[in-house]
Design a protein around this motif. Sequence first.
Motif, short mmCIF file in Angstrom:
data_model
loop_
_atom_site.label_atom_id
_atom_site.label_comp_id
_atom_site.label_asym_id
_atom_site.label_seq_id
_atom_site.Cartn_x
_atom_site.Cartn_y
_atom_site.Cartn_z
N ASP A 180 92.02 52.44 57.92
CA ASP A 180 91.17 52.81 56.78
C ASP A 180 91.98 53.47 55.67
O ASP A 180 91.67 54.57 55.21
CB ASP A 180 90.04 53.74 57.24
CG ASP A 180 88.94 53.87 56.19
OD1 ASP A 180 88.80 52.95 55.37
OD2 ASP A 180 88.24 54.91 56.20
N ARG A 181 93.04 52.79 55.23
CA ARG A 181 93.90 53.30 54.17
C ARG A 181 93.78 52.44 52.92
O ARG A 181 93.73 51.21 53.02
CB ARG A 181 95.37 53.31 54.63
CG ARG A 181 95.65 54.12 55.88
CD ARG A 181 95.73 55.60 55.57
NE ARG A 181 96.37 56.33 56.66
CZ ARG A 181 95.71 56.88 57.67
NH1 ARG A 181 94.40 56.76 57.73
NH2 ARG A 181 96.36 57.54 58.62
N LEU A 182 93.76 53.08 51.76
CA LEU A 182 93.75 52.36 50.49
C LEU A 182 95.13 52.47 49.85
O LEU A 182 95.66 53.56 49.69
CB LEU A 182 92.71 52.95 49.55
CG LEU A 182 92.71 52.38 48.11
CD1 LEU A 182 92.41 50.88 48.11
CD2 LEU A 182 91.73 53.13 47.21
N LEU A 183 95.71 51.32 49.50
CA LEU A 183 97.03 51.24 48.88
C LEU A 183 96.90 50.83 47.42
O LEU A 183 96.11 49.94 47.08
CB LEU A 183 97.89 50.22 49.63
CG LEU A 183 99.21 49.81 48.97
CD1 LEU A 183 100.21 50.96 48.98
CD2 LEU A 183 99.78 48.57 49.66
N ILE A 184 97.69 51.47 46.55
CA ILE A 184 97.76 51.07 45.15
C ILE A 184 99.23 51.02 44.74
O ILE A 184 100.10 51.52 45.44
CB ILE A 184 97.01 52.05 44.22
CG1 ILE A 184 97.66 53.44 44.30
CG2 ILE A 184 95.53 52.11 44.57
CD1 ILE A 184 97.17 54.40 43.24
N CYS A 185 99.47 50.40 43.58
CA CYS A 185 100.80 50.43 42.98
C CYS A 185 100.75 51.35 41.77
O CYS A 185 99.77 51.36 41.02
CB CYS A 185 101.24 49.04 42.55
SG CYS A 185 101.73 47.98 43.93
#
Length: 275
Positions: free
Chosen positions: A91-96
């Motif tokens: 349940d992890r959200l990744l962004i750049c």
Amino acid sequence: MNEAKAGCVLRLFGAPDAAVGAAVGQFPPQWNAAAQWKSRGAETLVALSAQSAAGLKKAVGALRETFSADLYGAGETTLAEAVVAALEGHDRLLICSDAAAGTLLEARLETVPGAEKVFDFGALSYAHPKAGAQIEKRARARLPKGTTDPVRLALARAQAARRVVGADLAAGCAEREQDCVLILSSKKGCWLRTVQRTDKPALWLLDMIRRAACDYPQAEGTGFLPARKAAQNGPAPDAGTNAAKPENPRRKHHRGRWLLVLLLLAVLGAAVWYQ
């Protein structure tokens, strides 16, 4: 009739070739298991075979235990697929946080089913007009005016982006002439790794993300800056060296307090003696 041989392929990333050979060399003879492996950069494919399913299971288990953090999949699994599974499973959200990181990741993740659930593809981060401007403003506010060091800038953007969007992980990339510094920001701090441009930095960044999502140790050579140090306006950190690893907590010595305690005990002892 002889039982058919059993076999499978395991995929590792960041495991030293010599360590793979040493682990295979420790297979007991009774397993009747053998392995062949081939490395392409930091990625290693291990083809296992055994005379029985039981022997194969033991060989696979031994490698999984030895390379628990390095092993990302089996068969035809790609590193990008392993990253999406790790982000979704934890349940992890990744962004750049910048376009350079977006270039490394977006093309590799866009074809993976379910990636849009855990990765914003710039929609909420660096490529969004409002969010991108806010990220840049916050990053610049953290640094001395006129800062041009690409690593310090990328580090500040990664930290700012994670806070602006509310993501768990923010990936950044500082491009230099011969190499680039990969950055992954989390609540605890930032991981950094220097990678030559010819050494497939996209794969290294994917592996850093996979390990962070699963709470695995990073590959050897990846540095870490605790959150308090990453926020400091000092010189650019020396990525990928021991200098960037987490510090061990120091024990504080309270000699003065111990002297007071001993003195108090002596006074109490004397009072009891003379009663």
